[in-house]
Design a protein around this motif. Structure first.
Motif, PDB file in Angstrom:
ATOM      1  N   PRO A  10      60.752  58.891  41.908  1.00  0.00           N
ATOM      2  CA  PRO A  10      60.970  57.438  42.010  1.00  0.00           C
ATOM      3  C   PRO A  10      61.897  57.080  43.151  1.00  0.00           C
ATOM      4  CG  PRO A  10      62.240  58.359  40.202  1.00  0.00           C
ATOM      5  CD  PRO A  10      61.373  59.469  40.704  1.00  0.00           C
ATOM      6  N   ASP A  11      61.727  55.880  43.662  1.00  0.00           N
ATOM      7  CA  ASP A  11      62.657  55.347  44.647  1.00  0.00           C
ATOM      8  C   ASP A  11      63.976  55.003  43.965  1.00  0.00           C
ATOM      9  OD1 ASP A  11      60.718  55.465  46.652  1.00  0.00           O
ATOM     10  OD2 ASP A  11      59.998  53.441  46.208  1.00  0.00           O
ATOM     11  N   TYR A  12      65.029  54.864  44.768  1.00  0.00           N
ATOM     12  CA  TYR A  12      66.283  54.376  44.212  1.00  0.00           C
ATOM     13  C   TYR A  12      66.088  52.962  43.666  1.00  0.00           C
ATOM     14  CZ  TYR A  12      68.998  58.200  46.329  1.00  0.00           C
ATOM     15  OH  TYR A  12      69.519  59.423  46.660  1.00  0.00           O
ATOM     16  N   PRO A  13      66.623  52.664  42.489  1.00  0.00           N
ATOM     17  CA  PRO A  13      66.565  51.278  41.999  1.00  0.00           C
ATOM     18  C   PRO A  13      67.450  50.381  42.854  1.00  0.00           C
ATOM     19  CG  PRO A  13      67.957  52.591  40.577  1.00  0.00           C
ATOM     20  CD  PRO A  13      67.350  53.541  41.560  1.00  0.00           C
ATOM     21  N   THR A  14      67.166  49.101  42.835  1.00  0.00           N
ATOM     22  CA  THR A  14      67.968  48.143  43.597  1.00  0.00           C
ATOM     23  C   THR A  14      68.446  47.017  42.694  1.00  0.00           C
ATOM     24  OG1 THR A  14      66.012  46.880  44.259  1.00  0.00           O
ATOM     25  CG2 THR A  14      66.761  48.610  45.767  1.00  0.00           C
ATOM     26  N   VAL A  15      69.572  46.431  43.064  1.00  0.00           N
ATOM     27  CA  VAL A  15      70.125  45.265  42.388  1.00  0.00           C
ATOM     28  C   VAL A  15      70.174  44.135  43.404  1.00  0.00           C
ATOM     29  CG1 VAL A  15      72.146  44.297  41.233  1.00  0.00           C
ATOM     30  CG2 VAL A  15      71.492  46.676  40.816  1.00  0.00           C
ATOM     31  N   PRO A  16      69.656  42.948  43.083  1.00  0.00           N
ATOM     32  CA  PRO A  16      69.717  41.839  44.037  1.00  0.00           C
ATOM     33  C   PRO A  16      71.153  41.370  44.256  1.00  0.00           C
ATOM     34  CG  PRO A  16      68.901  41.078  41.929  1.00  0.00           C
ATOM     35  CD  PRO A  16      68.982  42.570  41.835  1.00  0.00           C
ATOM     36  N   THR A  17      71.371  40.769  45.412  1.00  0.00           N
ATOM     37  CA  THR A  17      72.666  40.176  45.713  1.00  0.00           C
ATOM     38  C   THR A  17      72.506  38.662  45.832  1.00  0.00           C
ATOM     39  OG1 THR A  17      72.481  40.244  48.128  1.00  0.00           O
ATOM     40  CG2 THR A  17      73.223  42.262  47.028  1.00  0.00           C
ATOM     41  N   THR A  18      73.591  37.959  45.683  1.00  0.00           N
ATOM     42  CA  THR A  18      73.522  36.500  45.719  1.00  0.00           C
ATOM     43  C   THR A  18      73.246  35.968  47.120  1.00  0.00           C
ATOM     44  OG1 THR A  18      75.941  36.389  45.946  1.00  0.00           O
ATOM     45  CG2 THR A  18      75.024  36.206  43.717  1.00  0.00           C
ATOM     46  N   ASP A  19      73.346  36.833  48.148  1.00  0.00           N
ATOM     47  CA  ASP A  19      73.022  36.384  49.506  1.00  0.00           C
ATOM     48  C   ASP A  19      71.629  36.833  49.933  1.00  0.00           C
ATOM     49  OD1 ASP A  19      73.623  39.052  49.763  1.00  0.00           O
ATOM     50  OD2 ASP A  19      75.236  38.784  51.218  1.00  0.00           O
ATOM     51  N   GLY A  20      70.795  37.222  48.958  1.00  0.00           N
ATOM     52  CA  GLY A  20      69.387  37.462  49.240  1.00  0.00           C
ATOM     53  C   GLY A  20      69.004  38.859  49.651  1.00  0.00           C
ATOM     54  N   ALA A  21      69.914  39.811  49.560  1.00  0.00           N
ATOM     55  CA  ALA A  21      69.621  41.192  49.925  1.00  0.00           C
ATOM     56  C   ALA A  21      69.389  42.026  48.669  1.00  0.00           C
ATOM     57  CB  ALA A  21      70.767  41.764  50.758  1.00  0.00           C
ATOM     58  N   LEU A  22      69.112  43.308  48.873  1.00  0.00           N
ATOM     59  CA  LEU A  22      68.970  44.261  47.778  1.00  0.00           C
ATOM     60  C   LEU A  22      69.957  45.400  47.979  1.00  0.00           C
ATOM     61  CD1 LEU A  22      65.080  44.515  47.455  1.00  0.00           C
ATOM     62  CD2 LEU A  22      66.642  43.309  45.914  1.00  0.00           C
ATOM     63  N   TYR A  23      70.660  45.756  46.918  1.00  0.00           N
ATOM     64  CA  TYR A  23      71.653  46.836  46.955  1.00  0.00           C
ATOM     65  C   TYR A  23      71.040  48.065  46.288  1.00  0.00           C
ATOM     66  CZ  TYR A  23      76.144  49.241  46.255  1.00  0.00           C
ATOM     67  OH  TYR A  23      77.170  50.151  46.274  1.00  0.00           O
ATOM     68  N   PRO A  24      70.711  49.130  47.049  1.00  0.00           N
ATOM     69  CA  PRO A  24      70.166  50.347  46.428  1.00  0.00           C
ATOM     70  C   PRO A  24      71.252  51.096  45.658  1.00  0.00           C
ATOM     71  CG  PRO A  24      69.695  50.244  48.797  1.00  0.00           C
ATOM     72  CD  PRO A  24      70.757  49.231  48.505  1.00  0.00           C
ATOM     73  N   VAL A  25      70.935  51.528  44.464  1.00  0.00           N
ATOM     74  CA  VAL A  25      71.912  52.220  43.614  1.00  0.00           C
ATOM     75  C   VAL A  25      71.647  53.721  43.658  1.00  0.00           C
ATOM     76  CG1 VAL A  25      72.848  52.456  41.298  1.00  0.00           C
ATOM     77  CG2 VAL A  25      72.066  50.215  42.108  1.00  0.00           C
ATOM     78  N   HIS A  26      72.642  54.478  44.098  1.00  0.00           N
ATOM     79  CA  HIS A  26      72.531  55.930  44.179  1.00  0.00           C
ATOM     80  C   HIS A  26      73.225  56.626  43.013  1.00  0.00           C
ATOM     81  CE1 HIS A  26      72.093  55.561  48.868  1.00  0.00           C
ATOM     82  NE2 HIS A  26      71.096  55.020  48.205  1.00  0.00           N
ATOM     83  N   ARG A  27      74.427  56.136  42.650  1.00  0.00           N
ATOM     84  CA  ARG A  27      75.198  56.739  41.553  1.00  0.00           C
ATOM     85  C   ARG A  27      75.849  55.627  40.738  1.00  0.00           C
ATOM     86  NH1 ARG A  27      78.996  61.198  44.514  1.00  0.00           N
ATOM     87  NH2 ARG A  27      79.480  59.357  45.788  1.00  0.00           N
ATOM     88  N   ILE A  28      76.100  55.921  39.459  1.00  0.00           N
ATOM     89  CA  ILE A  28      76.808  54.983  38.591  1.00  0.00           C
ATOM     90  C   ILE A  28      77.976  55.720  37.940  1.00  0.00           C
ATOM     91  CG2 ILE A  28      76.687  53.424  36.625  1.00  0.00           C
ATOM     92  CD1 ILE A  28      73.659  53.273  37.075  1.00  0.00           C
ATOM     93  N   PHE A  29      79.190  55.311  38.278  1.00  0.00           N
ATOM     94  CA  PHE A  29      80.399  55.808  37.629  1.00  0.00           C
ATOM     95  C   PHE A  29      80.863  54.769  36.618  1.00  0.00           C
ATOM     96  CE2 PHE A  29      80.364  57.595  41.908  1.00  0.00           C
ATOM     97  CZ  PHE A  29      80.656  58.938  41.695  1.00  0.00           C
ATOM     98  N   CYS A  30      81.433  55.219  35.510  1.00  0.00           N
ATOM     99  CA  CYS A  30      81.930  54.312  34.475  1.00  0.00           C
ATOM    100  C   CYS A  30      83.338  54.735  34.080  1.00  0.00           C
ATOM    101  CB  CYS A  30      81.032  54.347  33.237  1.00  0.00           C
ATOM    102  SG  CYS A  30      79.287  53.989  33.560  1.00  0.00           S
ATOM    103  N   VAL A  31      84.224  53.758  33.950  1.00  0.00           N
ATOM    104  CA  VAL A  31      85.611  54.018  33.559  1.00  0.00           C
ATOM    105  C   VAL A  31      85.726  53.857  32.043  1.00  0.00           C
ATOM    106  CG1 VAL A  31      88.022  53.390  33.914  1.00  0.00           C
ATOM    107  CG2 VAL A  31      86.366  53.093  35.776  1.00  0.00           C
ATOM    108  N   GLY A  32      86.332  54.826  31.402  1.00  0.00           N
ATOM    109  CA  GLY A  32      86.527  54.767  29.960  1.00  0.00           C
ATOM    110  C   GLY A  32      87.878  54.172  29.590  1.00  0.00           C
TER     111      GLY A  32
END
Length: 231
Positions: A9-31
């Motif tokens: 699969p391709d990297y998923p993307t998240v839209p931005t409020t200025d009309g672009a797409l942000y590709p997501v490579h890694r997700i870190f989470c703080v506990g």
């Protein structure tokens, strides 16, 4: 030249409020980054340093989606979070460099199989079964940091079927976004494509099929999710 055994699969993307797409490579989470949430979970905040777990980038699902109630759990929880997006490479950063590396912010849900997480915690095992599973990282559109302003006074809240469940302010974060990036960059070469979920306030709880989740942070696009039937 050898061929791939299957398509990836391709990297998923998240839209931005200025009309672009942000590709997501890694997700870190703080506990445990809100003291009251740590208290409700029966643990203490570690104020010496933040700690982390990860989700696969492929677990991203965008706001407005309906996701099935996940397998293997009888206690499926929401966690409303401020998410930051890294916009340039940063490693072993000063606080100044860390702040400059944050491209923007968004509303996110860290969906959690709580019973599996707590069972793993009791045995001092990793949390993967409880945290890293299909469609467990929900995202709304990302807003550039310059348009959001300084993190602190904004309200963060979540409702289920119109009933408020979480209600706090970003000033309640134990570790600020800048401190998180500075610390995490001691151990990783952070880069564009890295999302960091910054933790959830008190008030987490279960959802069932048919529930509608609405999360918001002042100044950001809200995040919404519908829980569907198990399949």
């Amino acid at each position: 030249m050898p061929q791939r055994l299957f398509d990836s699969p391709d990297y998923p993307t998240v839209p931005t409020t200025d009309g672009a797409l942000y590709p997501v490579h890694r997700i870190f989470c703080v506990g445990r980054n809100y003291a009251e949430h740590a208290k409700e979970m029966g643990v203490e905040v570690d104020r010496e340093a933040p700690f982390y777990f990860m989700k696969d980038a492929q677990e991203i699902v965008l706001t407005g989606a309906t996701i099935p109630y996940p397998p293997g759990t009888e206690n499926f929880h929401y966690e409303m979070e401020l998410v930051m997006a890294i916009g340039k490479p940063v490693f072993q950063a000063s606080n100044e460099d860390a702040a400059a590396a944050i491209w923007g912010y968004g509303c996110g849900l860290d969906m959690t199989r709580r019973d599996l997480q707590l069972a793993a915690r009791a045995k001092q095992r990793p949390w993967d079964l409880g945290k890293n599973f299909e469609q467990s990282a929900v995202m709304a559109a990302l807003t550039p940091a310059a348009m959001f302003g300084a993190v602190g006074p904004q309200r963060i809240a979540l409702s289920v079927n119109g009933e408020t469940k979480q209600d706090a302010h970003l000033a309640d974060l134990v570790w600020s976004p800048t401190e998180i990036v500075a610390h995490l960059s001691r151990y990783y070469h952070l880069a564009p494509g890295d999302l960091i979920y910054t933790g959830t306030p008190a008030g987490v709880g279960p959802v069932v099929a048919g529930d509608v989740i609405h999360g918001e942070i002042d100044g950001l696009t809200p995040v919404e999710l519908v829980i569907g039937a198990a399949r």
